[in-house]
Each structure stands twice: as structure tokens, then as C-alpha cells.
Design a protein around this motif. Structure first.
Motif, PDB file in Angstrom:
ATOM      1  N   LYS A  77       0.837  -1.182   0.000  1.00 38.38           N
ATOM      2  CA  LYS A  77       0.000   0.000   0.000  1.00 38.38           C
ATOM      3  C   LYS A  77       0.882   1.245   0.000  1.00 38.38           C
ATOM      4  N   PRO A  78       0.975   1.968  -1.121  1.00 43.34           N
ATOM      5  CA  PRO A  78       1.710   3.230  -1.106  1.00 43.34           C
ATOM      6  C   PRO A  78       0.954   4.256  -0.278  1.00 43.34           C
ATOM      7  N   PHE A  79       1.661   5.262   0.214  1.00 45.11           N
ATOM      8  CA  PHE A  79       0.991   6.289   1.013  1.00 45.11           C
ATOM      9  C   PHE A  79       0.015   7.083   0.160  1.00 45.11           C
ATOM     10  N   GLU A  80      -1.198   7.192   0.635  1.00 44.79           N
ATOM     11  CA  GLU A  80      -2.216   8.025   0.016  1.00 44.79           C
ATOM     12  C   GLU A  80      -3.068   8.634   1.115  1.00 44.79           C
ATOM     13  N   ILE A  81      -3.549   9.837   0.878  1.00 47.12           N
ATOM     14  CA  ILE A  81      -4.466  10.473   1.818  1.00 47.12           C
ATOM     15  C   ILE A  81      -5.871  10.001   1.482  1.00 47.12           C
ATOM     16  N   TRP A  82      -6.540   9.424   2.440  1.00 42.90           N
ATOM     17  CA  TRP A  82      -7.848   8.839   2.178  1.00 42.90           C
ATOM     18  C   TRP A  82      -8.936   9.897   2.024  1.00 42.90           C
ATOM     19  N   ASP A  83      -8.837  10.953   2.808  1.00 42.04           N
ATOM     20  CA  ASP A  83      -9.878  11.990   2.760  1.00 42.04           C
ATOM     21  C   ASP A  83      -9.228  13.344   3.014  1.00 42.04           C
ATOM     22  N   ILE A  84      -8.729  13.963   1.962  1.00 39.46           N
ATOM     23  CA  ILE A  84      -8.006  15.226   2.104  1.00 39.46           C
ATOM     24  C   ILE A  84      -8.909  16.335   2.625  1.00 39.46           C
ATOM     25  N   ALA A  85     -10.211  16.276   2.311  1.00 38.51           N
ATOM     26  CA  ALA A  85     -11.134  17.328   2.736  1.00 38.51           C
ATOM     27  C   ALA A  85     -11.298  17.366   4.250  1.00 38.51           C
ATOM     28  N   SER A  86     -11.076  16.236   4.918  1.00 41.23           N
ATOM     29  CA  SER A  86     -11.223  16.177   6.372  1.00 41.23           C
ATOM     30  C   SER A  86      -9.952  16.584   7.111  1.00 41.23           C
ATOM     31  N   CYS A  87      -8.871  16.778   6.377  1.00 36.15           N
ATOM     32  CA  CYS A  87      -7.606  17.135   7.011  1.00 36.15           C
ATOM     33  C   CYS A  87      -7.546  18.632   7.279  1.00 36.15           C
ATOM     34  N   SER A  88      -6.779  19.000   8.273  1.00 39.06           N
ATOM     35  CA  SER A  88      -6.657  20.395   8.661  1.00 39.06           C
ATOM     36  C   SER A  88      -5.945  21.200   7.580  1.00 39.06           C
ATOM     37  N   ALA A  89      -6.196  22.525   7.596  1.00 32.07           N
ATOM     38  CA  ALA A  89      -5.517  23.410   6.649  1.00 32.07           C
ATOM     39  C   ALA A  89      -4.014  23.385   6.873  1.00 32.07           C
ATOM     40  N   GLN A  90      -3.600  23.207   8.123  1.00 33.32           N
ATOM     41  CA  GLN A  90      -2.173  23.160   8.441  1.00 33.32           C
ATOM     42  C   GLN A  90      -1.518  21.953   7.777  1.00 33.32           C
ATOM     43  N   PHE A  91      -2.201  20.806   7.828  1.00 35.80           N
ATOM     44  CA  PHE A  91      -1.659  19.603   7.189  1.00 35.80           C
ATOM     45  C   PHE A  91      -1.639  19.763   5.673  1.00 35.80           C
ATOM     46  N   GLN A  92      -2.702  20.297   5.110  1.00 34.91           N
ATOM     47  CA  GLN A  92      -2.763  20.472   3.668  1.00 34.91           C
ATOM     48  C   GLN A  92      -1.664  21.408   3.175  1.00 34.91           C
ATOM     49  N   ASP A  93      -1.392  22.467   3.941  1.00 29.88           N
ATOM     50  CA  ASP A  93      -0.300  23.374   3.575  1.00 29.88           C
ATOM     51  C   ASP A  93       1.049  22.667   3.633  1.00 29.88           C
ATOM     52  N   ALA A  94       1.219  21.825   4.669  1.00 26.88           N
ATOM     53  CA  ALA A  94       2.488  21.098   4.809  1.00 26.88           C
ATOM     54  C   ALA A  94       2.703  20.142   3.646  1.00 26.88           C
ATOM     55  N   ILE A  95       1.633  19.504   3.173  1.00 26.58           N
ATOM     56  CA  ILE A  95       1.739  18.563   2.059  1.00 26.58           C
ATOM     57  C   ILE A  95       2.053  19.299   0.764  1.00 26.58           C
ATOM     58  N   VAL A  96       1.462  20.469   0.604  1.00 29.14           N
ATOM     59  CA  VAL A  96       1.730  21.252  -0.607  1.00 29.14           C
ATOM     60  C   VAL A  96       3.203  21.672  -0.654  1.00 29.14           C
ATOM     61  N   TYR A 129      -7.189  -6.453   8.987  1.00 32.95           N
ATOM     62  CA  TYR A 129      -6.451  -7.519   8.311  1.00 32.95           C
ATOM     63  C   TYR A 129      -7.266  -8.801   8.376  1.00 32.95           C
ATOM     64  N   GLN A 130      -7.369  -9.468   7.220  1.00 35.64           N
ATOM     65  CA  GLN A 130      -8.000 -10.773   7.144  1.00 35.64           C
ATOM     66  C   GLN A 130      -7.100 -11.701   6.341  1.00 35.64           C
ATOM     67  N   ALA A 131      -6.761 -12.846   6.910  1.00 38.14           N
ATOM     68  CA  ALA A 131      -5.853 -13.770   6.250  1.00 38.14           C
ATOM     69  C   ALA A 131      -6.435 -14.231   4.912  1.00 38.14           C
ATOM     70  N   PRO A 132      -5.596 -14.462   3.898  1.00 33.11           N
ATOM     71  CA  PRO A 132      -4.151 -14.356   3.999  1.00 33.11           C
ATOM     72  C   PRO A 132      -3.573 -12.990   3.606  1.00 33.11           C
ATOM     73  N   ASN A 133      -4.325 -12.175   2.818  1.00 35.28           N
ATOM     74  CA  ASN A 133      -3.682 -10.988   2.259  1.00 35.28           C
ATOM     75  C   ASN A 133      -4.651  -9.819   2.067  1.00 35.28           C
ATOM     76  N   ASP A 134      -5.618  -9.693   2.941  1.00 42.17           N
ATOM     77  CA  ASP A 134      -6.626  -8.653   2.777  1.00 42.17           C
ATOM     78  C   ASP A 134      -6.396  -7.528   3.776  1.00 42.17           C
ATOM     79  N   LEU A 135      -6.037  -6.349   3.274  1.00 42.36           N
ATOM     80  CA  LEU A 135      -5.913  -5.150   4.089  1.00 42.36           C
ATOM     81  C   LEU A 135      -7.015  -4.179   3.700  1.00 42.36           C
ATOM     82  N   GLY A 136      -7.878  -3.842   4.653  1.00 44.31           N
ATOM     83  CA  GLY A 136      -8.967  -2.917   4.386  1.00 44.31           C
ATOM     84  C   GLY A 136      -8.785  -1.619   5.150  1.00 44.31           C
ATOM     85  N   GLN A 137      -9.284  -0.543   4.599  1.00 38.88           N
ATOM     86  CA  GLN A 137      -9.208   0.745   5.278  1.00 38.88           C
ATOM     87  C   GLN A 137     -10.166   0.756   6.461  1.00 38.88           C
TER      88      GLN A 137
END
Length: 455
Positions: A77-96, A129-137
Motif C-alpha cells: 500500500k503506497p501512502f495516500e491520503i484517504w480523505d483530504i477534505a477532512s484534514c486540517s488546513a495546516q496539514f494540507q499546507d504542509a503537504i503542498v 487484516y483478514q488472512a491471507p492478504n486482505d488489508l482494508g481501510q
């Protein structure tokens, strides 16, 4: 009476420990395999009951599940923001300003059904996590301002919770729904590490900050209970022995002096100091402990081992070369496998004789089932095991520019073969909706109907 019983049990543990015969052959020092992760490995942890399943976090924000028995990357799983709209303005500025995000810590829940991932900017991700290889958000939480330096699971009133600490000098406790339960304030520097524990059914928490202060917390709003000076007065991590009776402390001072000690938690003092470190380190030394008996730390391009009852170093290994100056390392629960990071963006698995046998015994039929499933999937057919929910594609921008092809899930494999490969522990089914019936297509060798339980 409780104190007497506790003392009596501790004495029994000590007697049992001394009655067991140990040898250097019990240490995992033989290189069983080497894996290429593709990015610098920053954190690793084995599954608590599936002893060959390794969770890996990297500097480019990717989290990966490896099945060591198959030498296979099950899912990434590469890093991705799941819900950018719910993140703070401070975090969004830092990511930009800087889109790079690394993983600071990955960890399993005690039951092995959840994964926690802490990132270098604000966020933690919780996965099912569900065996053998299922990762869910499960949940994305903006936990801290700045980096999240550590994450751990703990039980409070029999409910699984998550503890985090960060650059904002705070420690926070969350339930799995993302609700904040507690905020612990009092550190005057960024909090580097946390160590939840239970004693006599009382949950508490140790923390260590970059100014070398150790604090202890109960889960209330009454502040820290102790304030100790840590050895080295800088970065350190804490781990309890498997039986919970002993606390070990390892880290490095700002001057580069590394240390590994047994800590007397009631007195807030060093009980035993282990020798064998070089004079100066360029970073923070990492360690782990296993089987209530061994300690290991990574330093000088080596893995060094100690007996917990002897301050002199037992032995060391360079794992056939290729280790960084300060390799990270992690034992599996049985202590027969040891994952160590390499300087070329990967890791090696060291094993003792028992660990080598367990890897060699991983059944060939499991690999054949995996190959057959790959063929069927590539041909557009359904997978062998049906009825399990597939992991949904992660939504949101990929902030690290990771290759989408890295977000690969290996085709599913037969659950019964997986269980034959290892005596993995089964979770207790307490909710009838967790059970369902699926139908296997005609023409297979399996029975026409099987019952599949989702935990």
C-alpha cells in the motif's frame, strides 16, 4: 495478599528461567533469505500468531505484507491520503510545501486483526487484516501536529485502543472509530516513544521524550505519575519481556553514546547495564527482546546479542554483510526468526535451526495453489476462494508519487492450506453475522459447500 501472590509468581518465573538450558544455537543467526523492499525500511513487525508474516514500513510511505514462508510480497500500500477534505488546513499546507511522507512505525494489534501505521506528517492509518492478504481501510486519523513518532495498541476496559505520540509533545489515546479518549500533556519536548503495559490488570503507559524525560501515565486526566531522567538524556525505546516481568531501555545520547539497560520501573533507576557498544554512534540504536531470555541490538553493521541475565555480549553477526551502520531488527514471537534491515533498501531474515525447519516445511502445495490462483486470475476467472470481501482501492491523491503498480495484492489462496502451513491461532467467533456459506464451483476437488468465517 496481591503483592505476595505477585512476588511468588515472579520467583517462580525466575526459577523456571534458570532451569531452562540455553545455547548460542537458539539465536537466529543463519541467513535464510534476503528481500528487496525497494525503499529504505523504517519499521518492521511480525504478526503475533502467524509467525512468518512480516509487516514492513518504508521511507517512501509504503506499507507491505510479506509471507516469509513463500518469499512473497502479499500486498503493498503506497501512502495516500484517504480523505483530504477532512484534514486540517495546516496539514494540507504542509503537504503542498513538501509532499514526501515516510512511515515512522508499523504495528500489529495483539489479536492480529488490525494494523496501525504512523507517518512523519500528522496522520495515522488503521487497517483491518483478514488472512491471507486482505488489508482494508479502517480509519484515517490526523493524530498530531507534525510527525507521529510512535503508535501502539492497548486494551482499555477490554476494548482495543490506539496510543500515539508526536512532535507536538502530546500523547493521545483513540478508539478504533477515531474518537479521542485521552490527551496526556506534560512533556516539554517531542515525544519519541511510548510503551503501553498492564500490571495486575491495571493499564498504564510509559513515554520518553527527546529531552530524555520518562513519564508514566494512568488512563485518566490526572497527569503523569512519575518523572525520571532516562539514560543518555535523549532518544530511547522501551520494551517489556514477553512475560511482562522485566523492562528494558535502549537508545543513544546526543553525543553518540549508545546504551542498553534493564530498568527498575518502580524505582526509576538502572538495574543492569549491558556492555559491548562502540564508543560513538551516528544515530539511534534499535533493539528487540525475545523468549524472556535474549536481547539484540543493531550497531556497527552488526547484530549484537545478550543474555538478559549477563551484561557481557554473547555474540554478534554481520549477517553475511550488507547491513547499515545501525540496522533495525525485529524477532518473531517464537524467537526463531529475526528480520534485519539491509543497506540496499531491503531486509534479511535470520533463523535458528527451528526457524529454518519451519520455513523449509512451508508446504509446496501452498505455493502450487498460489500459482494456480495467479493463472486463473490472469485468465479473467474467479479466484479459488470466494465470498471474502476484497480490499477496496485506496482513494485520494498519491502524495509520494509511488508507482500504482506497487499497490499489488497477491491472488487469494486456500484458507485450509494456509492453516496447514502454520498452526495459526483462530479468533473466537462471537457474532453470528460473522459466519456465512459460500459455494465452490463444480469441478473442483474441494467439497461442494464450505463454511467461511470472517473475523
Amino acid at each position: 495478599m496481591a503483592e505476595f501472590q505477585n512476588s511468588e509468581s515472579e520467583q517462580l518465573v525466575k526459577r523456571m528461567r534458570h532451569e531452562v538450558t540455553w545455547s548460542l544455537d537458539d539465536l537466529p543467526r543463519t541467513v535464510a533469505c534476503a528481500m528487496n523492499q525497494g525503499s529504505d525500511v523504517t519499521s518492521m513487525e511480525f504478526h503475533p500468531s502467524r509467525h512468518t508474516l512480516l509487516l514492513v514500513g518504508t521511507r517512501n510511505g509504503e506499507s507491505t505484507l510479506w509471507e516469509i514462508g513463500l518469499r512473497e510480497r502479499l500486498v503493498s500500500k503506497p501512502f495516500e491520503i484517504w480523505d483530504i477534505a477532512s484534514c486540517s488546513a495546516q496539514f494540507q499546507d504542509a503537504i503542498v510545501k513538501d509532499s514526501s511522507v515516510s512511515i515512522t512505525r508499523v504495528t500489529w494489534s495483539p489479536d492480529g486483526n488490525s494494523i496501525g501505521v504512523a507517518f512523519s506528517k500528522h496522520l495515522i492509518h488503521l487497517h483491518t487484516y483478514q488472512a491471507p492478504n486482505d488489508l482494508g481501510q479502517l480509519r484515517e486519523i490526523e493524530a498530531h501536529i507534525g510527525g507521529v513518532n510512535d503508535i501502539a495498541f492497548t486494551y482499555l476496559k477490554k476494548r482495543l485502543c490506539v496510543v500515539t505520540c508526536g512532535d507536538d509533545k502530546l500523547i493521545k489515546v483513540w478508539n478504533l472509530n477515531g474518537q479521542k479518549l485521552y490527551t496526556f500533556e506534560g512533556h516539554e519536548a517531542p515525544v519519541y516513544s511510548i510503551c503501553p503495559h498492564h500490571k495486575q490488570n491495571i493499564p498504564f503507559l510509559f513515554s520518553n521524550a527527546l529531552d530524555g524525560k520518562i513519564k508514566a501515565w494512568l488512563y485518566d486526566n490526572n497527569g503523569s505519575r512519575v518523572d525520571y531522567d532516562a539514560p543518555g538524556h535523549w532518544c530511547a525505546t522501551m520494551l517489556f519481556s514477553s512475560d511482562g516481568s522485566r523492562l528494558f531501555f535502549c537508545g543513544t545520547s546526543k553525543d553518540g553514546d549508545s546504551f542498553l539497560v534493564e530498568w527498575n520501573e518502580s524505582e526509576g533507576a538502572i538495574k543492569r547495564t549491558y556492555s559491548g557498544f562502540c564508543e560513538k554512534s551516528t544515530g539511534v540504536v534499535q533493539f528487540d527482546t525475545t523468549q524472556n531470555h535474549f536481547l539484540a541490538a543493531g550497531e556497527e553493521n552488526q547484530i549484537k546479542f545478550w543474555d538478559v541475565d549477563n551484561v557481557a555480549m554473547l555474540t554478534s553477526t554481520d549477517a553475511e554483510g550488507g547491513l547499515p551502520n545501525l540496522p533495525r531488527l525485529r524477532f518473531n514471537k517464537e524467537g526463531n526468526l529475526l528480520a534485519v534491515t539491509t543497506a540496499d533498501n531491503g531486509f534479511k531474515i535470520l533463523a535458528n535451526a527451528e526457524g529454518l525447519r519451519s520455513l523449509q516445511a512451508f508446504p509446496e502445495q501452498l505455493q502450487e495453489a498460489l500459482k494456480a490462483d495467479k493463472t486463473q486470475s490472469s485468465a479473467g476467472g474467479s479466484t479459488i476462494l470466494q465470498g471474502q470481501p476484497k480490499t477496496q482501492a485506496t482513494k485520494g491523491p498519491n502524495r509520494n508519487g509511488a508507482d500504482p503498480s506497487r499497490n499489488i495484492e497477491k491472488p487469494r489462496i486456500l484458507e485450509d492450506l494456509a492453516h496447514k502451513a502454520n498452526p495459526w491461532e483462530l479468533s473466537e467467533i462471537v457474532d453470528p453475522p460473522q459466519c456465512g456459506v459460500v459455494t465452490i464451483p463444480e469441478g473442483t476437488d474441494a467439497p461442494s459447500r464450505v463454511t467461511n468465517c470472517f473475523t
